[in-house]
Design an enzyme around this catalytic site. Structure first.
Site, PDB file in Angstrom:
ATOM      1  N   GLY A   1      43.604  53.734  30.348  1.00 45.15           N
ATOM      2  CA  GLY A   1      42.213  53.300  30.286  1.00 45.15           C
ATOM      3  C   GLY A   1      41.912  52.241  31.323  1.00 45.15           C
TER       4      GLY A   1
ATOM      5  N   VAL B   1      37.014  47.917  30.816  1.00 50.17           N
ATOM      6  CA  VAL B   1      37.022  46.458  30.702  1.00 50.17           C
ATOM      7  C   VAL B   1      38.332  45.954  30.104  1.00 50.17           C
ATOM      8  CG1 VAL B   1      35.908  44.470  29.629  1.00 50.17           C
ATOM      9  CG2 VAL B   1      34.514  46.370  30.468  1.00 50.17           C
ATOM     10  N   ILE B   2      38.713  46.493  28.951  1.00 47.90           N
ATOM     11  CA  ILE B   2      39.885  45.989  28.234  1.00 47.90           C
ATOM     12  C   ILE B   2      41.158  46.247  29.030  1.00 47.90           C
ATOM     13  CG2 ILE B   2      41.217  46.153  26.098  1.00 47.90           C
ATOM     14  CD1 ILE B   2      38.615  47.014  24.702  1.00 47.90           C
TER      15      ILE B   2
ATOM     16  N   HIS C   1      22.694  22.994  47.603  1.00 48.64           N
ATOM     17  CA  HIS C   1      23.730  23.218  48.616  1.00 48.64           C
ATOM     18  C   HIS C   1      24.768  22.105  48.520  1.00 48.64           C
ATOM     19  CE1 HIS C   1      25.586  24.257  52.435  1.00 48.64           C
ATOM     20  NE2 HIS C   1      25.549  22.983  52.759  1.00 48.64           N
TER      21      HIS C   1
END
Length: 482
Positions: free
Chosen positions: A192, A195-196, A455
């Protein structure tokens, strides 16, 4: 425990516990039913606090500090001795953070007058004015039936199991087991590439594992803007993560203390051996023992609880939220849905803007987005203009040694309205909120162009990206537009 409440919530995860707190604030009598046991103690917070968002981020932070100390400090003129990682101490820190947060949630419920019922809840009948909920205590005592004027179903989700890689919680683990490895695997397989998988793979890669990610889909991070997915793949591969798309695992079995993984890579069969294998192919709604036969709650074809835009089911006074219903399985989505449900029960006309739900992947650099991708905007018929600015030209990012990635904006060329923001950078999960806020106020690209950004900050790259949408970026050479 009372026998009757204004509101009973089944599930004490992020959506459920926030709903309970809000209900208490509004003066409702409320009970939150939660059965989770973590490290031997009852615990609120659901997957997120106990075995998901929070512990994984603790390990991501520890592993990032280790890698930065080992490889990056020399660039700053800082010399260290031999750098080592104490896995046991790292895990203890993670567990302490979880315990502190789950304990804090319990205190918040108590402080707002909400009852935490430790056990399981089942909606027996949601059709009448008084809903019937069966509560079964964790202590083994007999179930009791309590009544409620309103019910919120918030039982969350669990990892999906796949037959080809049966979990044994020793060699083949799910996302929960991957949080408790007692030593660094020499070779780690991850099924997989979402995300995980990327987050857990990142943790152990930083600590020394050789990581191979098997992703069955033909595209990497298909939900992300194509420019983002391309950049993320490049950066993660440069870090040493072996990501193999269009590769399906066909079998995983344990042999002699190793995991033998068989796979099909674009039609070519292969086998490799790993010390550990993480299975993280997604999650499914957790409905086991949640609804009685006569509950009356309708489900969708996908097995989710059917709800309208306000998370109300087909029954008056019965709501469902979070991973039980349509939409992304994200803790912050569940939280807002829980708040919405409670406030609508109270008579307020609130709603959730699903168009501005943020997605974040906590790799390093982080990957985050909100709104439409360039591809989605074109599919929906918008005349699209985009702006993009590289962190390599941002002074603050360079000074911090975080000059990887970019910020991209997607806008409607006709109206100038901001449609999406996509970020690959250190702190992307925080930076992308600027896009979310702008979208909530229906801001134009010009609105953002006219703002003054401090900045030096990484957020200046947001300003440059929106300037770039009209060919006006100052710190990048822009192609002349026709």
């Amino acid at each position: 425990m009372k026998q009757s409440y204004d509101l009973v919530i089944i599930g004490g995860g992020p959506g459920g516990y926030e709903a309970a707190i809000r209900a208490g604030q509004l003066g409702m009598s409320v009970a939150c039913i939660e059965k989770r046991i973590n490290k031997g103690e009852p615990a609120l917070g659901g997957t997120c606090l106990n075995v998901g968002c929070i512990p994984s981020k603790a390990l991501l932070d520890s592993s990032h500090r280790y890698e930065a100390t080992k490889h990056d400090l020399a660039d700053h003129g800082i010399t260290t001795g031999e750098v080592a990682i104490d896995i046991s101490k790292m895990l203890s820190r993670k567990d302490a953070i979880v315990k502190q947060l789950t304990g804090g949630v319990a205190a918040l419920l108590k402080g707002n007058g909400a009852d935490w019922l430790q056990g399981t809840g089942k909606l027996l009948d949601g059709k009448g004015a008084d809903k019937q909920v069966e509560f079964t205590p964790l202590d083994g005592s007999a179930p009791t039936t309590i009544t409620a004027k309103n019910v919120i179903l918030a039982s969350g989700s669990v990892p999906i199991d796949i037959p080809v890689a049966p979990i044994d919680n020793e060699y083949i683990v799910d996302s929960t087991g991957a949080l408790d490895f007692t030593e660094v695997p020499a070779r780690l397989g991850v099924i997989g590439g979402g995300v995980i998988g990327l987050e857990l793979g990142s943790v152990w890669r930083r600590l020394g594992s050789e990581v191979v990610v098997f992703e069955a889909m033909p595209e990497f991070l298909a939900a992300a803007d194509k420019a983002v997915s391309k950049e993320a793949a490049k950066l993660l591969k440069a870090q040493g993560m072996d990501i193999r798309i269009d590769t399906k695992v066909t079998q995983a079995q344990v042999e002699n203390g190793k995991v033998l993984v068989s796979f099909d890579a674009k039609g070519q069969a292969g086998q490799e051996t790993f010390d550990k294998l993480i299975v993280c192919v997604g999650r499914r709604a957790y409905k086991e023992n949640l609804l009685g036969e006569n509950s009356g709650v309708e489900l969708t074809e996908r097995g989710l609880v059917a709800v309208n835009d306000f998370c109300q089911t087909n029954l008056d006074g019965v709501y469902a939220i979070g991973d039980l219903v349509r939409g992304p399985m994200l803790a912050h989505k569940a939280m807002e849905e829980g708040m919405m449900a409670v406030e609508r029960i109270h008579g307020e006309k609130v709603q959730v803007n699903y168009d501005t739900i943020i997605s974040v992947i906590y790799t390093h650099p982080e990957i985050a987005w909100v709104g439409l991708t360039e591809e989605q905007a074109k599919e929906q018929g918008y005349e699209v203009k985009t702006g993009q600015f590289s962190l390599a030209a941002n002074g603050r990012a360079l000074a911090a040694g975080e000059a990887q990635g970019f910020i991209k904006v997607v806008a409607d060329a006709k109206t100038d309205r901001l449609l999406g923001m996509h970020v690959v950078s250190a702190g992307a999960g925080d930076i992308v909120h600027q896009g979310m806020i702008a979208m909530e106020f229906v801001s134009s690209i010009e609105d953002l162009q006219l703002m003054t950004f401090a900045h030096p900050t990484i957020s200046e790259a947001v300003h440059e990206a929106v300037l770039s949408a009209d060919g006006r970026a100052i710190h990048a050479i822009q192609r002349k537009r026709k």
